[in-house]
Design a protein around this motif. Sequence first.
Motif, short mmCIF file in Angstrom:
data_model
loop_
_atom_site.label_atom_id
_atom_site.label_comp_id
_atom_site.label_asym_id
_atom_site.label_seq_id
_atom_site.Cartn_x
_atom_site.Cartn_y
_atom_site.Cartn_z
N ALA A 162 -14.36 3.87 -13.81
CA ALA A 162 -13.01 4.33 -13.45
C ALA A 162 -12.83 4.34 -11.94
O ALA A 162 -11.74 4.03 -11.43
CB ALA A 162 -12.77 5.72 -14.03
N CYS A 171 -11.92 1.09 -10.35
CA CYS A 171 -10.60 0.57 -10.66
C CYS A 171 -9.56 1.33 -9.85
O CYS A 171 -9.43 2.54 -9.96
CB CYS A 171 -10.33 0.76 -12.17
SG CYS A 171 -8.66 0.33 -12.67
N ARG A 172 -8.85 0.59 -9.02
CA ARG A 172 -7.85 1.29 -8.20
C ARG A 172 -6.55 1.48 -8.97
O ARG A 172 -5.58 2.02 -8.44
CB ARG A 172 -7.64 0.58 -6.87
CG ARG A 172 -7.07 -0.81 -6.97
CD ARG A 172 -8.20 -1.89 -6.80
NE ARG A 172 -7.73 -3.22 -7.18
CZ ARG A 172 -7.78 -3.67 -8.45
NH1 ARG A 172 -8.17 -2.89 -9.45
NH2 ARG A 172 -7.37 -4.88 -8.72
N GLY A 173 -6.53 1.05 -10.22
CA GLY A 173 -5.39 1.36 -11.07
C GLY A 173 -4.16 0.53 -10.84
O GLY A 173 -3.06 0.89 -11.26
N ARG A 174 -4.33 -0.59 -10.18
CA ARG A 174 -3.16 -1.46 -10.03
C ARG A 174 -3.47 -2.86 -10.56
O ARG A 174 -4.62 -3.21 -10.76
CB ARG A 174 -2.74 -1.54 -8.55
CG ARG A 174 -1.48 -0.67 -8.30
CD ARG A 174 -1.41 -0.29 -6.85
NE ARG A 174 -2.61 0.43 -6.46
CZ ARG A 174 -3.12 0.39 -5.23
NH1 ARG A 174 -2.56 -0.34 -4.30
NH2 ARG A 174 -4.20 1.09 -4.94
N GLY A 175 -2.43 -3.60 -10.78
CA GLY A 175 -2.62 -4.96 -11.27
C GLY A 175 -2.67 -5.01 -12.79
O GLY A 175 -2.72 -3.96 -13.44
N PRO A 176 -2.59 -6.18 -13.33
CA PRO A 176 -2.58 -6.36 -14.79
C PRO A 176 -3.94 -6.07 -15.39
O PRO A 176 -4.95 -6.05 -14.67
CB PRO A 176 -2.22 -7.85 -14.95
CG PRO A 176 -2.71 -8.50 -13.69
CD PRO A 176 -2.57 -7.48 -12.61
N THR A 177 -3.93 -5.83 -16.65
CA THR A 177 -5.18 -5.46 -17.34
C THR A 177 -6.21 -6.59 -17.31
O THR A 177 -7.40 -6.35 -17.48
CB THR A 177 -4.90 -5.08 -18.81
OG1 THR A 177 -4.17 -6.14 -19.41
CG2 THR A 177 -4.12 -3.81 -18.88
N ASP A 225 -7.20 -8.20 -14.85
CA ASP A 225 -8.09 -8.06 -13.70
C ASP A 225 -8.79 -6.70 -13.66
O ASP A 225 -9.43 -6.37 -12.67
CB ASP A 225 -7.29 -8.23 -12.40
CG ASP A 225 -6.63 -9.60 -12.34
OD1 ASP A 225 -7.21 -10.54 -12.89
OD2 ASP A 225 -5.54 -9.70 -11.74
N CYS A 226 -8.60 -5.91 -14.70
CA CYS A 226 -9.14 -4.55 -14.67
C CYS A 226 -10.67 -4.57 -14.65
O CYS A 226 -11.31 -5.13 -15.54
CB CYS A 226 -8.65 -3.76 -15.88
SG CYS A 226 -9.23 -2.06 -15.86
N PRO A 227 -11.25 -3.97 -13.65
CA PRO A 227 -12.71 -3.95 -13.56
C PRO A 227 -13.38 -3.19 -14.70
O PRO A 227 -14.52 -3.48 -15.05
CB PRO A 227 -12.97 -3.25 -12.22
CG PRO A 227 -11.70 -2.57 -11.86
CD PRO A 227 -10.60 -3.30 -12.51
N ILE A 228 -12.65 -2.25 -15.28
CA ILE A 228 -13.21 -1.50 -16.40
C ILE A 228 -13.39 -2.43 -17.60
O ILE A 228 -14.46 -2.53 -18.18
CB ILE A 228 -12.29 -0.31 -16.78
CG1 ILE A 228 -12.19 0.67 -15.61
CG2 ILE A 228 -12.83 0.39 -18.02
CD1 ILE A 228 -11.18 1.78 -15.81
N LEU A 229 -12.31 -3.12 -17.91
CA LEU A 229 -12.38 -4.05 -19.04
C LEU A 229 -13.37 -5.16 -18.77
O LEU A 229 -14.10 -5.58 -19.66
CB LEU A 229 -10.98 -4.62 -19.33
CG LEU A 229 -9.94 -3.60 -19.80
CD1 LEU A 229 -8.60 -4.27 -19.99
CD2 LEU A 229 -10.38 -2.93 -21.10
N LYS A 265 0.98 -4.62 -19.54
CA LYS A 265 0.28 -3.37 -19.29
C LYS A 265 -0.54 -3.48 -18.01
O LYS A 265 -1.07 -4.54 -17.69
CB LYS A 265 -0.65 -3.03 -20.45
CG LYS A 265 0.09 -2.76 -21.76
CD LYS A 265 1.00 -1.56 -21.63
CE LYS A 265 1.70 -1.29 -22.95
NZ LYS A 265 2.61 -0.14 -22.83
N CYS A 324 -3.57 -2.06 -15.33
CA CYS A 324 -4.89 -1.51 -15.14
C CYS A 324 -4.88 0.02 -15.17
O CYS A 324 -5.84 0.64 -15.61
CB CYS A 324 -5.32 -1.98 -13.75
SG CYS A 324 -7.04 -2.16 -13.56
N ARG A 375 -7.41 2.72 -16.89
CA ARG A 375 -8.06 3.75 -16.08
C ARG A 375 -7.77 5.15 -16.64
O ARG A 375 -8.67 5.99 -16.74
CB ARG A 375 -7.50 3.65 -14.66
CG ARG A 375 -8.34 4.32 -13.61
CD ARG A 375 -7.74 4.04 -12.24
NE ARG A 375 -7.43 5.28 -11.56
CZ ARG A 375 -8.33 5.94 -10.82
NH1 ARG A 375 -9.54 5.46 -10.68
NH2 ARG A 375 -8.00 7.06 -10.24
#
Lengths: 153, 153
Positions: free
Chosen positions: A128, A131-137, A139-143, B94, B96, B100
């Motif tokens: 968590a 993940c800076r919480g921006r951008g589309p899913t 590119d989500c580092p969590i996923l 959706k 990121c 998060r």
Amino acid sequence: MNRPAEGIPGDAEKDRRTGLTIGQVARAAGVGVETVRFYERKGLIEQPEKPMFGRRSYPPETVARIRFIRRAKELGFTLKEIAELLELRMDPGKSCAEVRARALAKTADIDRKIETLGRMRRALADLASACRGRGPTIDCPILEAMEEGEEHE
Amino acid sequence: MNRPAEGIPGDAEKDRRTGLTIGQVARAAGVGVETVRFYERKGLIEQPEKPMFGRRSYPPETVARIRFIRRAKELGFTLKEIAELLELRMDPGKSCAEVRARALAKTADIDRKIETLGRMRRALADLASACRGRGPTIDCPILEAMEEGEEHE
DNA sequence: CTTGCATCCGTACTATGGTACGGATGCTAT
DNA sequence: ATAGCATCCGTACCATAGTACGGATGCAAG
């Protein structure tokens, strides 16, 4: 065959002689009627002489027994383990040490669970925070971490 | 109707064109065949065009998807929650931030579980330390505490 | 004596995460 | 061509801890 009603105002009077109904047991123990029946099926509480006709009459100890079950559950014991504790309790040949051993085994058990959860929590918090919480899913580092993820273990 | 065998030594060659069988997917992802089918039933992985005849052919992405599921499970997500994560992953609308948020909610979740277990552990350890481990179970302070126990909560 | 709640009983259903079974096919190697 | 493993499919089952249902009675009060 039919006892006249006089002198018997209701449940309270009758119970003093014959015991409790399932509903009274349930209310006293703070569980549902169905739960009492469930515990009976599981052998956690002895069912009073099968009635076949009429109603079953429970001794007041049944309430204490259900409370015991609830308390043990709160301490993390499963119903199966509780059944064992109840057996220990009834068996005069068994010693306190056996109970103590089970309690200690259960704390060890709980410790393992806590450790596992702690590891989960750390791993998840790490993801968590990455993940800076921006951008589309996409590119989500969590996923991403979950998709490629290191096979930890 | 029948393609001759020459040039097609086995699975590996065929798969390069048509995809993977369920058994190959399962082995590659480290789960059982039945688990793959279970995840399909649960909608966690899309089943490849129902065959009706012949075998289903899985795209290699399926393996990654199952690995994702496993990893998410290790992090404490339920299958239902994982299904939501997979939906988020697929939905380009959706962000990121949603992922998060779920990760943080799950850490909070885990924290609560850890606290509950910690309380159990302490209570249990207290009881165990009150028991010197001798004497019959009838006098066991652990069992006594459970029988009379303070309705903590 | 009838109304109406409480019980009785077996059974089915909930959620969670799979595992197992059995009969019918598919496919591949020999 | 055929033996024999792999797959296909629905369905049932495991543990865990209950909850719900429905028809048949019990029983006490009005």
